[in-house]
Design a protein around this motif. Structure first.
Motif, PDB file in Angstrom:
ATOM      1  N   THR A 170       2.638   4.479   0.137  1.00 24.26           N
ATOM      2  CA  THR A 170       2.996   3.661  -1.014  1.00 24.26           C
ATOM      3  C   THR A 170       1.810   3.542  -1.969  1.00 24.26           C
ATOM      4  O   THR A 170       0.673   3.870  -1.611  1.00 24.26           O
ATOM      5  N   ASP A 171       2.062   3.052  -3.172  1.00 30.06           N
ATOM      6  CA  ASP A 171       0.982   2.869  -4.155  1.00 30.06           C
ATOM      7  C   ASP A 171      -0.061   1.884  -3.615  1.00 30.06           C
ATOM      8  O   ASP A 171      -1.274   2.088  -3.798  1.00 30.06           O
ATOM      9  N   LEU A 172       0.417   0.832  -2.954  1.00 31.77           N
ATOM     10  CA  LEU A 172      -0.514  -0.161  -2.406  1.00 31.77           C
ATOM     11  C   LEU A 172      -1.364   0.460  -1.297  1.00 31.77           C
ATOM     12  O   LEU A 172      -2.581   0.240  -1.238  1.00 31.77           O
ATOM     13  N   GLU A 173      -0.741   1.227  -0.437  1.00 30.30           N
ATOM     14  CA  GLU A 173      -1.480   1.876   0.643  1.00 30.30           C
ATOM     15  C   GLU A 173      -2.503   2.860   0.076  1.00 30.30           C
ATOM     16  O   GLU A 173      -3.622   2.954   0.580  1.00 30.30           O
ATOM     17  N   THR A 215      -8.052   4.319  -0.745  1.00 31.29           N
ATOM     18  CA  THR A 215      -9.164   4.759  -1.594  1.00 31.29           C
ATOM     19  C   THR A 215     -10.344   3.800  -1.490  1.00 31.29           C
ATOM     20  O   THR A 215     -11.504   4.234  -1.361  1.00 31.29           O
ATOM     21  N   GLN A 216     -10.071   2.509  -1.508  1.00 33.05           N
ATOM     22  CA  GLN A 216     -11.150   1.521  -1.475  1.00 33.05           C
ATOM     23  C   GLN A 216     -11.791   1.432  -0.089  1.00 33.05           C
ATOM     24  O   GLN A 216     -13.014   1.251   0.022  1.00 33.05           O
ATOM     25  N   VAL A 217     -11.002   1.561   0.948  1.00 36.20           N
ATOM     26  CA  VAL A 217     -11.544   1.549   2.316  1.00 36.20           C
ATOM     27  C   VAL A 217     -12.461   2.750   2.520  1.00 36.20           C
ATOM     28  O   VAL A 217     -13.551   2.633   3.095  1.00 36.20           O
ATOM     29  N   ARG A 218     -12.068   3.908   2.040  1.00 38.30           N
ATOM     30  CA  ARG A 218     -12.902   5.112   2.169  1.00 38.30           C
ATOM     31  C   ARG A 218     -14.217   4.958   1.411  1.00 38.30           C
ATOM     32  O   ARG A 218     -15.257   5.433   1.866  1.00 38.30           O
ATOM     33  N   ALA A 219     -14.177   4.282   0.280  1.00 38.45           N
ATOM     34  CA  ALA A 219     -15.401   4.055  -0.489  1.00 38.45           C
ATOM     35  C   ALA A 219     -16.356   3.144   0.272  1.00 38.45           C
ATOM     36  O   ALA A 219     -17.582   3.348   0.264  1.00 38.45           O
ATOM     37  N   ILE A 220     -15.817   2.139   0.949  1.00 37.11           N
ATOM     38  CA  ILE A 220     -16.653   1.228   1.736  1.00 37.11           C
ATOM     39  C   ILE A 220     -17.230   1.959   2.951  1.00 37.11           C
ATOM     40  O   ILE A 220     -18.404   1.794   3.290  1.00 37.11           O
ATOM     41  N   ILE A 221     -16.419   2.787   3.596  1.00 35.88           N
ATOM     42  CA  ILE A 221     -16.889   3.554   4.753  1.00 35.88           C
ATOM     43  C   ILE A 221     -18.076   4.428   4.360  1.00 35.88           C
ATOM     44  O   ILE A 221     -19.007   4.636   5.143  1.00 35.88           O
ATOM     45  N   ALA A 222     -18.051   4.932   3.143  1.00 35.62           N
ATOM     46  CA  ALA A 222     -19.133   5.803   2.672  1.00 35.62           C
ATOM     47  C   ALA A 222     -20.448   5.060   2.469  1.00 35.62           C
ATOM     48  O   ALA A 222     -21.508   5.676   2.338  1.00 35.62           O
ATOM     49  N   PHE A 262     -11.829  -2.729   5.864  1.00 32.85           N
ATOM     50  CA  PHE A 262     -10.728  -3.513   5.289  1.00 32.85           C
ATOM     51  C   PHE A 262     -11.103  -4.992   5.208  1.00 32.85           C
ATOM     52  O   PHE A 262     -10.769  -5.673   4.236  1.00 32.85           O
ATOM     53  N   ALA A 263     -11.811  -5.480   6.214  1.00 29.95           N
ATOM     54  CA  ALA A 263     -12.264  -6.875   6.206  1.00 29.95           C
ATOM     55  C   ALA A 263     -13.207  -7.128   5.031  1.00 29.95           C
ATOM     56  O   ALA A 263     -13.108  -8.143   4.334  1.00 29.95           O
ATOM     57  N   TYR A 264     -14.131  -6.184   4.798  1.00 31.00           N
ATOM     58  CA  TYR A 264     -15.060  -6.319   3.665  1.00 31.00           C
ATOM     59  C   TYR A 264     -14.303  -6.232   2.341  1.00 31.00           C
ATOM     60  O   TYR A 264     -14.630  -6.931   1.377  1.00 31.00           O
ATOM     61  N   LEU A 265     -13.291  -5.377   2.290  1.00 28.28           N
ATOM     62  CA  LEU A 265     -12.489  -5.231   1.074  1.00 28.28           C
ATOM     63  C   LEU A 265     -11.789  -6.538   0.734  1.00 28.28           C
ATOM     64  O   LEU A 265     -11.834  -7.002  -0.418  1.00 28.28           O
ATOM     65  N   ASN A 266     -11.150  -7.147   1.711  1.00 24.67           N
ATOM     66  CA  ASN A 266     -10.445  -8.399   1.459  1.00 24.67           C
ATOM     67  C   ASN A 266     -11.398  -9.532   1.117  1.00 24.67           C
ATOM     68  O   ASN A 266     -11.064 -10.436   0.347  1.00 24.67           O
ATOM     69  N   ALA A 267     -12.609  -9.493   1.680  1.00 26.85           N
ATOM     70  CA  ALA A 267     -13.590 -10.553   1.404  1.00 26.85           C
ATOM     71  C   ALA A 267     -14.084 -10.493  -0.035  1.00 26.85           C
ATOM     72  O   ALA A 267     -14.441 -11.525  -0.619  1.00 26.85           O
ATOM     73  N   SER A 268     -14.103  -9.300  -0.614  1.00 25.98           N
ATOM     74  CA  SER A 268     -14.649  -9.142  -1.967  1.00 25.98           C
ATOM     75  C   SER A 268     -13.586  -8.987  -3.042  1.00 25.98           C
ATOM     76  O   SER A 268     -13.898  -8.921  -4.230  1.00 25.98           O
ATOM     77  N   SER A 269     -12.335  -8.930  -2.635  1.00 34.95           N
ATOM     78  CA  SER A 269     -11.253  -8.685  -3.582  1.00 34.95           C
ATOM     79  C   SER A 269     -10.608  -9.989  -4.054  1.00 34.95           C
ATOM     80  O   SER A 269     -10.547 -10.972  -3.308  1.00 34.95           O
ATOM     81  N   GLU A 270     -10.147  -9.978  -5.292  1.00 34.92           N
ATOM     82  CA  GLU A 270      -9.471 -11.158  -5.832  1.00 34.92           C
ATOM     83  C   GLU A 270      -8.105 -11.347  -5.185  1.00 34.92           C
ATOM     84  O   GLU A 270      -7.620 -12.463  -5.059  1.00 34.92           O
ATOM     85  N   GLN A 307      -5.539   8.099  10.595  1.00 34.90           N
ATOM     86  CA  GLN A 307      -6.634   7.851  11.537  1.00 34.90           C
ATOM     87  C   GLN A 307      -7.621   9.012  11.600  1.00 34.90           C
ATOM     88  O   GLN A 307      -8.834   8.806  11.633  1.00 34.90           O
ATOM     89  N   GLN A 308      -7.123  10.228  11.585  1.00 35.06           N
ATOM     90  CA  GLN A 308      -8.013  11.384  11.695  1.00 35.06           C
ATOM     91  C   GLN A 308      -8.936  11.489  10.483  1.00 35.06           C
ATOM     92  O   GLN A 308     -10.147  11.688  10.627  1.00 35.06           O
ATOM     93  N   THR A 309      -8.388  11.319   9.297  1.00 31.22           N
ATOM     94  CA  THR A 309      -9.200  11.374   8.074  1.00 31.22           C
ATOM     95  C   THR A 309     -10.243  10.276   8.061  1.00 31.22           C
ATOM     96  O   THR A 309     -11.431  10.521   7.769  1.00 31.22           O
ATOM     97  N   LEU A 310      -9.836   9.060   8.389  1.00 27.21           N
ATOM     98  CA  LEU A 310     -10.759   7.926   8.388  1.00 27.21           C
ATOM     99  C   LEU A 310     -11.869   8.122   9.422  1.00 27.21           C
ATOM    100  O   LEU A 310     -13.031   7.785   9.175  1.00 27.21           O
ATOM    101  N   THR A 311     -11.524   8.679  10.572  1.00 24.22           N
ATOM    102  CA  THR A 311     -12.509   8.890  11.635  1.00 24.22           C
ATOM    103  C   THR A 311     -13.540   9.936  11.237  1.00 24.22           C
ATOM    104  O   THR A 311     -14.755   9.719  11.369  1.00 24.22           O
ATOM    105  N   ILE A 312     -13.071  11.070  10.751  1.00 25.09           N
ATOM    106  CA  ILE A 312     -13.984  12.155  10.362  1.00 25.09           C
ATOM    107  C   ILE A 312     -14.912  11.694   9.248  1.00 25.09           C
ATOM    108  O   ILE A 312     -16.126  11.975   9.269  1.00 25.09           O
TER     109      ILE A 312
END
Length: 242
Positions: free
Chosen positions: A2-5, A10-17, A164-172, A188-193
């Motif tokens: 979905t658009d929300l997902e 995208t934002q979770v991957r940016a934080i992981i980086a 995701f926890a950091y995302l929600n803590a900093s998001s409006e 899961q595979q993409t996020l893990t790698i």
């Protein structure tokens, strides 16, 4: 997706980086990695680890956990003995997981409870994997390598939930947990790698992780990944089921 997902993905991957945000106390890990890569005097590594008594105690505990299963003897009685036996790669992996766990304990609820459930799972997997070596007398694999690999069994889930926890803590706006659950189930595979790459973990760990999850094959009968694969398969946790 979905658009929300897609937005959260995208934002979770940016934080992981952003490794400093994810792992926290780099003060020990950075000089420790430099000392290990330099392949210098073990005393340098001992001095770095000794600067954090909690980490030093953890290293001694970990070095003796394989011994408790009867796979390794004798028991390490000093930090120096423990570190010499563990080897540099295992030293860094243990240190990394120690500070990762410390970081996880700082998360707000309900994320802390959820991620601690994942961490308890990894500890149980690690115990099962090391214990299984007793029934594999012909397999010549370092039990600490098996144990350190097992501690990364659900690494992608842990890092994704942390991000995701950091995302929600900093998001409006607050994103529902169902979104990250869907992403963990389906990406899961993409996020893990990406987590392995962003946090610059050693190539052997990444390769054996892929073998453990049946994403890569090997003809090496002494692969720690093959040992772990059996445990993950019995628990229904393989990224690529047999």
């Amino acid at each position: 997706m979905t658009d929300l997902e897609q937005q959260v993905f995208t934002q979770v991957r940016a934080i992981i980086a952003n490794e400093e945000q994810v792992i926290g106390r780099r003060g020990i890990l950075i000089p420790l990695k430099k000392a290990i890569l330099a392949e210098g005097d073990i005393r340098n590594v001992i001095d770095i680890i000794s600067s954090d008594p909690a980490l030093a105690a953890h290293m001694l505990m970990r070095s003796n956990s394989a011994q408790a299963s009867g796979v390794v003897s004798p028991k390490s009685r000093s930090l120096k003995d423990a570190l010499i036996r563990l080897g540099q790669v295992n030293i860094y992996r243990y240190a990394f997981t120690f500070y990762l766990k410390e970081r996880l304990d700082e998360l707000p609820q309900p994320y802390k409870k959820l991620v601690q459930g994942y961490w308890k799972l990894t500890e149980n997997i690690a115990t099962d994997a090391v214990d299984s070596l007793v029934d594999m007398p012909d397999v010549e694999v370092d039990p600490d390598e098996v144990q350190t690999l097992a501690l990364f069994s659900v690494f992608g889930q842990i890092i994704a939930l942390t991000a995701f926890a950091y995302l929600n803590a900093s998001s409006e706006q607050s994103f529902p947990l169902s979104v990250i659950k869907s992403l963990i189930d389906n990406q899961q595979q993409t996020l893990t790698i990406e987590a392995f790459e962003a946090l610059d973990l050693d190539q052997d760990l990444r390769q054996e992780f892929m073998i453990a999850h049946n994403l890569r094959q090997t003809r090496n009968p002494n692969s720690s990944g093959l040992v772990l694969r059996r445990v993950l398969s019995m628990r229904g946790l393989l990224l690529n089921p047999l």
